[in-house]
Motif scaffolding. Structure first.
Motif, PDB file in Angstrom:
ATOM      1  N   UNK A 165       1.138  -1.111   0.143  1.00 47.06           N
ATOM      2  CA  UNK A 165      -0.237   0.146  -0.211  1.00 47.06           C
ATOM      3  C   UNK A 165       1.336   1.385   0.237  1.00 47.06           C
ATOM      4  N   UNK A 166       1.460   1.158   0.645  1.00 46.99           N
ATOM      5  CA  UNK A 166       2.239   2.564   1.439  1.00 46.99           C
ATOM      6  C   UNK A 166       4.190   2.579  -0.263  1.00 46.99           C
ATOM      7  N   UNK A 167       3.756   1.915  -0.262  1.00 46.12           N
ATOM      8  CA  UNK A 167       4.796   1.361  -2.231  1.00 46.12           C
ATOM      9  C   UNK A 167       4.502   2.307  -3.173  1.00 46.12           C
ATOM     10  N   UNK A 201       6.441  -5.431  -7.244  1.00 43.25           N
ATOM     11  CA  UNK A 201       7.493  -5.747  -7.784  1.00 43.25           C
ATOM     12  C   UNK A 201       9.016  -4.678  -7.860  1.00 43.25           C
ATOM     13  N   UNK A 202       8.771  -3.818  -8.616  1.00 41.54           N
ATOM     14  CA  UNK A 202       9.763  -2.840  -8.437  1.00 41.54           C
ATOM     15  C   UNK A 202      10.725  -2.764  -7.601  1.00 41.54           C
ATOM     16  N   UNK A 203       9.154  -2.282  -5.914  1.00 44.18           N
ATOM     17  CA  UNK A 203      10.470  -2.050  -5.356  1.00 44.18           C
ATOM     18  C   UNK A 203      11.902  -3.095  -5.163  1.00 44.18           C
ATOM     19  N   UNK A 204      11.251  -4.070  -5.236  1.00 38.64           N
ATOM     20  CA  UNK A 204      12.355  -6.099  -5.467  1.00 38.64           C
ATOM     21  C   UNK A 204      12.678  -5.446  -5.833  1.00 38.64           C
ATOM     22  N   UNK A 205      13.418  -4.191  -7.097  1.00 41.68           N
ATOM     23  CA  UNK A 205      14.271  -4.743  -8.769  1.00 41.68           C
ATOM     24  C   UNK A 205      15.416  -5.878  -7.905  1.00 41.68           C
TER      25      UNK A 205
END
Length: 391
Positions: A165-167, A201-205
């Motif tokens: 949610x926050x990301x 997903x992008x936050x865990x790139x």
């Protein structure tokens, strides 16, 4: 007063976290955010715990004005259209197509206001096999692979805050800012689309990039192993965390702090990649060492050796921490009817001016309804005056 987005009007038609958080980030920078809520109940997060002013709602709704609209009434539908027509930004989070029922689908909104930056937040995107599914934070964390990096498969349990949610709210605010910058050049608005799946997903790139290169599926243990991050319970039951990263000086500093220089010659730990491969064994060696003394014993030794470390603090300890108090992150606001509201200020500081961060408490439902309706009336074009032709 630092209000870098002063003069920007944002209409937020959001619920729960993603949309309201994106809007609050813009409000923290000085935008005028009007939160449009359903008459009677408002944002469901208002009553998530108690009443219509619960802590969950307070967390994501400071620095905003609230107007409640009854979408069964034509006059309130017209008010909503007028708000959009005069706005710079519209933020809404819902399943695809839901906005069309309220007259704020992308094409409808663009017709009302070609300069509008319209941010549409969904769970899985506007189309595709999952587009119509309901999505909340845990669902997005799970399907994005993020949850698999934190939850033990042997004892699965959901832990931690609402990351997806926050990301997603953060990425939404970034997308909006980019579109506003472009509008300065082109004069045209944009549709900004953000899905919780893509954002998480992008936050865990970094983890995905490792999979693409090495073919290894990330697991909950990977980050600690590669980054040489460790956590230990001390003799007093308190916890301490270390992050040695890659510079050799931090490993050497740790050995100095714990009085074990002999470990530098242990063939399992000589080089960093040895320690990465033998991370579990390293933990087994260090665990009883830290367990032998209270946390207060280790903190000054680690600091003296310049080892990246910190006590693992609870929220009550964090707000009492001297560095947090020095930075003035913890703020107390006063609402005229709800009393004191304790919150955290934005982490963004311009030109070192922390005192210039102006904050207002979250609004009660429809707190600014009359005020906003007066503004709409004042902005409405005056009716044409009837005239007779001169003879």
């Amino acid at each position: 007063m630092t209000r870098v987005l002063a003069g920007i009007r944002v209409i937020e038609f959001g619920r729960f976290i993603t949309g309201p958080y994106a809007a609050m980030l813009l409000a923290d920078l000085g935008a005028d955010v009007v939160k449009v809520e359903r008459a009677g109940s408002g944002d469901p997060f208002r009553s998530f715990e108690k009443g219509l002013y619960g802590p969950q709602f307070q967390a994501f709704n400071r620095n905003k004005r609230s107007i409640a609209l009854d979408f069964e009434l034509e006059q309130d539908q017209a008010a909503f259209r007028d708000l959009i027509a005069g706005a710079d930004v519209l933020i809404q989070n819902s399943r695809p197509g839901a906005a069309d029922r309220f007259g704020i689908g992308p094409e409808q909104a663009r017709t009302l206001n070609p300069r509008l930056v319209h941010c549409e937040i969904t769970g899985f995107g506007r189309d595709g096999p999952y587009a119509r599914r309901p999505a909340y934070d845990t669902v997005a964390q799970a399907v994005s692979g993020f949850l698999s990096m934190f939850v033990s498969p042997e004892e699965p349990r959901i832990v931690g805050p609402a990351v997806s949610d926050s990301v997603t709210g953060l990425y939404a605010a970034l997308g909006i800012m980019g579109a506003l910058m472009e509008r300065e050049r082109t004069g045209q608005g944009r549709l900004v689309e953000i899905s919780m799946l893509e954002a998480t997903m992008h936050f865990a790139v970094e983890q995905f990039q490792g999979y693409f290169v090495n073919g290894k599926v990330p697991s909950p243990r990977d980050r600690g192993r590669v980054s040489q991050s460790l956590a230990f319970r001390c003799a007093d039951g308190r916890t301490i965390a270390l992050h040695l990263s890659s510079p050799p000086k931090f490993w050497n500093g740790l050995l100095q702090a714990i009085g074990r220089p002999d470990l530098a010659q242990d063939p399992r730990f000589v080089q960093r990649m040895d320690r990465v491969r033998n991370h579990d064994q390293l933990e087994d060696v260090l665990r009883p060492i830290f367990a032998s003394q209270p946390r207060a014993h280790w903190l000054p030794l680690l600091e003296a050796a310049d080892v990246p470390h910190a006590p693992v603090l609870g929220a009550d300890e964090v707000v009492a921490d001297p560095q947090v108090r020095h930075l003035g992150i913890d703020r107390t606001l006063v609402h005229p009817t709800e009393g004191e509201v304790r919150t955290l200020r934005t982490p963004i500081v311009y030109d070192g001016n922390r005192d210039g961060i102006v904050m207002t408490p979250p609004p009660v439902l429809d707190e600014h309804g009359a005020e906003i309706r007066r503004e709409l009336a004042a902005a409405a074009p005056a009716p044409a005056m009837a005239t007779s032709e001169s003879q």
